[in-house]
Design a protein around this motif. Structure first.
Motif, short mmCIF file in Angstrom:
data_model
loop_
_atom_site.label_atom_id
_atom_site.label_comp_id
_atom_site.label_asym_id
_atom_site.label_seq_id
_atom_site.Cartn_x
_atom_site.Cartn_y
_atom_site.Cartn_z
N TYR A 193 0.92 1.34 -6.67
CA TYR A 193 2.25 1.38 -6.07
C TYR A 193 2.10 1.30 -4.55
O TYR A 193 1.03 1.53 -3.99
CB TYR A 193 2.98 2.68 -6.42
CG TYR A 193 3.24 2.88 -7.88
CD1 TYR A 193 4.47 2.56 -8.46
CD2 TYR A 193 2.25 3.41 -8.72
CE1 TYR A 193 4.71 2.76 -9.81
CE2 TYR A 193 2.48 3.61 -10.06
CZ TYR A 193 3.71 3.28 -10.60
OH TYR A 193 3.95 3.47 -11.95
N ARG A 194 3.21 1.00 -3.91
CA ARG A 194 3.27 1.07 -2.45
C ARG A 194 4.50 1.87 -2.05
O ARG A 194 5.60 1.67 -2.57
CB ARG A 194 3.36 -0.32 -1.83
CG ARG A 194 3.70 -0.28 -0.33
CD ARG A 194 3.63 -1.65 0.32
NE ARG A 194 2.24 -2.00 0.55
CZ ARG A 194 1.86 -3.22 0.89
NH1 ARG A 194 2.72 -4.20 0.98
NH2 ARG A 194 0.57 -3.47 1.11
N MET A 195 4.30 2.82 -1.12
CA MET A 195 5.41 3.57 -0.53
C MET A 195 5.51 3.17 0.93
O MET A 195 4.50 2.92 1.59
CB MET A 195 5.20 5.08 -0.66
CG MET A 195 3.90 5.60 -0.12
SD MET A 195 3.70 7.38 -0.41
CE MET A 195 1.96 7.60 0.02
N SER A 199 1.27 -5.43 -7.22
CA SER A 199 0.03 -6.06 -7.66
C SER A 199 -0.87 -6.16 -6.43
O SER A 199 -0.60 -6.95 -5.53
CB SER A 199 0.31 -7.44 -8.24
OG SER A 199 -0.89 -8.10 -8.59
N ALA A 200 -1.88 -5.33 -6.38
CA ALA A 200 -2.75 -5.26 -5.20
C ALA A 200 -4.13 -5.81 -5.53
O ALA A 200 -4.58 -5.75 -6.68
CB ALA A 200 -2.86 -3.81 -4.72
N THR A 209 -0.55 2.03 0.17
CA THR A 209 -0.72 1.65 -1.22
C THR A 209 -1.57 2.72 -1.91
O THR A 209 -2.46 3.31 -1.29
CB THR A 209 -1.42 0.29 -1.31
OG1 THR A 209 -0.71 -0.64 -0.48
CG2 THR A 209 -1.46 -0.24 -2.72
N PHE A 210 -1.29 2.97 -3.18
CA PHE A 210 -2.03 4.02 -3.89
C PHE A 210 -2.06 3.72 -5.38
O PHE A 210 -1.24 2.96 -5.90
CB PHE A 210 -1.39 5.39 -3.65
CG PHE A 210 0.01 5.54 -4.20
CD1 PHE A 210 0.21 6.03 -5.49
CD2 PHE A 210 1.11 5.19 -3.44
CE1 PHE A 210 1.50 6.15 -6.01
CE2 PHE A 210 2.40 5.31 -3.94
CZ PHE A 210 2.60 5.80 -5.23
N LEU A 234 -8.89 1.62 -0.85
CA LEU A 234 -8.27 1.29 0.42
C LEU A 234 -7.95 -0.20 0.44
O LEU A 234 -8.65 -1.00 -0.20
CB LEU A 234 -9.22 1.61 1.58
CG LEU A 234 -9.73 3.06 1.66
CD1 LEU A 234 -10.84 3.16 2.70
CD2 LEU A 234 -8.60 4.02 1.98
N TRP A 235 -6.91 -0.55 1.21
CA TRP A 235 -6.50 -1.94 1.33
C TRP A 235 -6.33 -2.33 2.79
O TRP A 235 -5.85 -1.54 3.61
CB TRP A 235 -5.19 -2.17 0.57
CG TRP A 235 -5.38 -2.20 -0.91
CD1 TRP A 235 -5.67 -3.28 -1.68
CD2 TRP A 235 -5.30 -1.08 -1.81
NE1 TRP A 235 -5.78 -2.92 -3.01
CE2 TRP A 235 -5.55 -1.58 -3.11
CE3 TRP A 235 -5.04 0.28 -1.64
CZ2 TRP A 235 -5.55 -0.77 -4.24
CZ3 TRP A 235 -5.04 1.10 -2.76
CH2 TRP A 235 -5.30 0.57 -4.04
#
Length: 437
Positions: A100-102, A185-186, A149-150, A382-383
């Motif tokens: 997910y991304r917050m 989608s990471a 992102t997590f 990590l991204w």
């Protein structure tokens, strides 16, 4: 490992994230009232000392597309905590293992000096789908995107919300809008089905000089370390059973140990996974590590070259495995902006002391993502998107070389620790193109 418990560096301005993570097709926006378009439904705030004002803001310009948002403010009160909550549509719907991304747009109208945080929690700081958080201190009064992102590690609960950590001391006046939590989608490491592309073994009569060199000397190494590194077999040798043994020794003059490096000999290409089975020493001040540094360190310096700490042990806490990624603040190549031991997954408790048995420590890295593993289970992910958005650089698209060492930390009473202390390292395996599991 280049810096011991480094203090947080000054935080810089943000850039909009790149294309490294995109909303999952059909993914719903989980935030109920992201921009307070009509009213303040779902927005609230509380503090140990207050009160805090929560007002709808209109006519917003200069940053995000939304013209409406929320103004959060407080006078001069101070207390132990302060926060705002933004309600979610389905707060318990997080899927464990899903990415997910917050994010939220934030403008501190008073200018620099205050710290804000973004995370997921209830007002009691419970029911957290992830321990991941992003903290920032805006450098100016412009709009900034705060994003992270997590990977969800829990499902959440009915009172889980997007949680904005607010300054605990003194006044603040901040505008926020565009609150968002979405499935994305990471980038993730590919899976490879073949054996390792290279194995750095420890057989034979002596440490292979075509693979390993030695960093020598004392001087603290930028961390206040107490040992002097040598190339003596008393500090680094092969045990005859396929392992490298690095030993920290107490002498009448102090401590000696070894730090081995593949710099100038062997590098690990971006897009690779590297792992080693290690039995690590414990005891107050004993500081073993398995880590990587960017091959361009002699040109760009540290931390601009990047550093990946696949494993660090702090001997006084013998069951803890710690990982970190060091990178520079954008525009300031000598300023460290790490993702450290306090990050979600940065510290893992393996239950038994690290000298009780070996554990497999690994890391994958490329131009978009870094992922650490303990016993082939992912810990911290990590991204590049998040790093760049938070004012960091992302130096992990280039090759790295390997280091192994046992340091003796300064400023720690080790009078009760018996020496010598030895780290035993099995063959180091490298997979090009992804992870083998």
């Amino acid at each position: 490992m280049m810096r011991f418990l480094a203090a947080l560096a000054a935080l810089g301005p943000f850039a909009a994230p790149g294309p490294a993570a995109v909303a999952t097709p059909g993914a719903a926006e989980l935030v109920r009232n992201a921009t307070a378009a009509q009213d303040l439904t779902g927005w609230s705030a509380a503090a140990a000392a207050g009160p805090e004002a929560v007002k709808r803001a209109t006519g917003l310009t200069g940053g995000p597309a939304a013209a409406t948002g929320v103004r959060l403010s407080r006078g001069g009160a101070s207390g132990a905590w302060a926060y705002a909550l933004v309600a979610l549509r389905t707060p318990a719907a997080f899927t464990v293992g899903q990415t997910y991304r917050m994010s939220v747009w934030l403008r501190d109208t008073a200018g620099p000096g205050r710290t804000f945080g973004l995370l997921l929690a209830s007002g009691e700081y419970r029911h957290r789908p992830t321990e991941t958080a992003e903290y920032t201190a805006p450098a100016d009064a412009r709009w900034h995107l705060v994003t992270r992102t997590f990977v969800a590690t829990a499902a959440g609960a009915a009172d889980t919300a997007l949680y904005l950590s607010l300054p605990t001391a003194g006044p603040f006046d901040v505008q926020v809008t565009g609150a968002s939590v979405q499935s994305v989608s990471a980038p993730a490491p590919a899976r490879v089905r073949t054996g390792p592309s290279r194995v750095l073994g420890f057989s034979g009569p002596a440490i292979d000089p075509k693979v390993w060199g030695y960093d020598l000397g004392g001087g603290g190494w930028g961390n206040g370390e107490r040992q002097t590194y040598t190339s003596s077999p008393a500090n680094a040798r092969l045990d005859g059973a396929g392992h490298l043994a690095i030993t920290a020794v107490r002498t009448a003059q102090g401590f000696t140990s070894a730090r081995l490096t593949t710099q100038g000999k062997v590098t690990v290409a971006a897009g690779s996974y590297v792992e080693a089975a290690i039995t690590a020493p414990v005891g107050a001040s004993v500081w073993p590590a398995f880590w990587l540094l960017g091959a361009d360190i002699d040109t760009v310096g540290w931390p601009a070259c990047g550093e990946l700490d696949a494993f660090e042990g702090t001997g006084s806490r013998p069951t803890l495995v710690q990982s970190a990624a060091h990178m520079a603040l954008a525009g300031s190549p000598r300023t460290d902006r790490q993702y450290g031991w306090g990050e979600a997954g940065g510290t893992t408790d393996v239950g038994l002391p690290l000298d009780a048995r070996s554990h497999v420590f690994g890391v994958y890295f490329d131009a978009q993502t870094v992922r650490f593993y303990v016993d082939r289970r992912p810990t911290m992910s990590l991204w590049a998107t998040d790093a760049l958005a938070s004012g960091r650089t992302w130096p992990f698209g280039g090759p790295q070389f390997l280091l192994l060492n046992v340091a003796v930390a300064g400023g720690v009473d080790n009078s009760a620790t018996s020496f010598p202390r030895t780290m035993t390292v099995g063959p180091i395996s490298i997979w090009a193109g992804g992870v083998p599991f």
